[in-house]
Design a protein around this motif. Structure first.
Motif, short mmCIF file in Angstrom:
data_model
loop_
_atom_site.label_atom_id
_atom_site.label_comp_id
_atom_site.label_asym_id
_atom_site.label_seq_id
_atom_site.Cartn_x
_atom_site.Cartn_y
_atom_site.Cartn_z
N ILE A 1 0.85 -1.19 0.00
CA ILE A 1 0.00 0.00 0.00
C ILE A 1 0.89 1.24 0.00
O ILE A 1 1.74 1.40 0.87
CB ILE A 1 -0.94 0.00 1.21
N THR A 2 0.67 2.10 -0.99
CA THR A 2 1.42 3.35 -1.12
C THR A 2 0.44 4.48 -1.41
O THR A 2 -0.77 4.25 -1.59
CB THR A 2 2.44 3.29 -2.27
N LYS A 3 0.97 5.68 -1.54
CA LYS A 3 0.14 6.83 -1.90
C LYS A 3 -0.44 6.68 -3.30
O LYS A 3 -1.42 7.32 -3.63
CB LYS A 3 0.95 8.13 -1.82
N THR B 1 -1.64 3.78 -4.49
CA THR B 1 -2.66 2.74 -4.47
C THR B 1 -4.01 3.42 -4.67
O THR B 1 -4.29 4.45 -4.07
CB THR B 1 -2.64 1.99 -3.13
N LEU C 1 -7.68 -0.87 -2.99
CA LEU C 1 -7.82 -1.10 -1.55
C LEU C 1 -9.08 -1.89 -1.23
O LEU C 1 -9.05 -2.83 -0.44
CB LEU C 1 -7.90 0.24 -0.80
N THR D 1 -6.21 7.83 -6.44
CA THR D 1 -5.15 7.32 -5.57
C THR D 1 -5.37 7.82 -4.15
O THR D 1 -6.10 8.79 -3.93
CB THR D 1 -3.75 7.76 -6.04
N LEU D 2 -4.69 7.17 -3.21
CA LEU D 2 -4.78 7.64 -1.83
C LEU D 2 -4.28 9.07 -1.71
O LEU D 2 -4.83 9.87 -0.95
CB LEU D 2 -4.00 6.71 -0.91
N GLU D 3 -3.24 9.40 -2.45
CA GLU D 3 -2.71 10.76 -2.40
C GLU D 3 -3.74 11.77 -2.90
O GLU D 3 -3.95 12.82 -2.29
CB GLU D 3 -1.43 10.86 -3.23
N ASP E 1 0.64 10.62 3.73
CA ASP E 1 1.48 9.68 4.46
C ASP E 1 0.78 9.15 5.70
O ASP E 1 0.85 7.95 6.00
CB ASP E 1 2.82 10.32 4.83
N VAL F 1 -1.92 6.62 4.59
CA VAL F 1 -1.33 5.33 4.24
C VAL F 1 -0.99 4.55 5.52
O VAL F 1 -1.28 3.36 5.63
CB VAL F 1 -0.09 5.50 3.34
N GLU F 2 -0.40 5.22 6.50
CA GLU F 2 -0.04 4.55 7.75
C GLU F 2 -1.27 4.06 8.49
O GLU F 2 -1.27 2.97 9.07
CB GLU F 2 0.82 5.47 8.63
N LYS G 1 -2.49 0.96 6.69
CA LYS G 1 -1.60 -0.17 6.97
C LYS G 1 -1.87 -0.72 8.36
O LYS G 1 -1.90 -1.94 8.57
CB LYS G 1 -0.14 0.25 6.84
#
Length: 65
Positions: A3-5, A7, A12, A40-42, A53, A56-57, A60
């Motif tokens: 999982i990144t920014k 994604t 998800l 995207t997540l970003e 960030d 994302v954390e 996770k």
């Protein structure tokens, strides 16, 4: 899957549909919208005034629980 920014929301939700509960709890209510699926997540974090960030954390952490 990592999982990144970058994604997407759709990716998800395919990994774990329950992640929708996390996203809606922080104000992301349009998860079913076709454009949100490709976001995207970003991008989602930016639209909702969140730090990508941190988002994302949080995701996770949910996935590891």
């Amino acid at each position: 899957m990592r999982i990144t920014k970058n994604t997407t929301i759709g990716e998800l939700l395919q990994m774990d549909p329950e992640i929708g509960n996390v996203l809606t709890s922080i104000g992301m209510h349009c998860l079913g919208c076709p454009s949100a699926q490709r976001e995207t997540l970003e991008q989602a974090a930016d639209v909702h005034g969140l730090d990508a960030d941190d988002l994302v954390e949080d995701i996770k952490g949910f996935m590891e629980a």
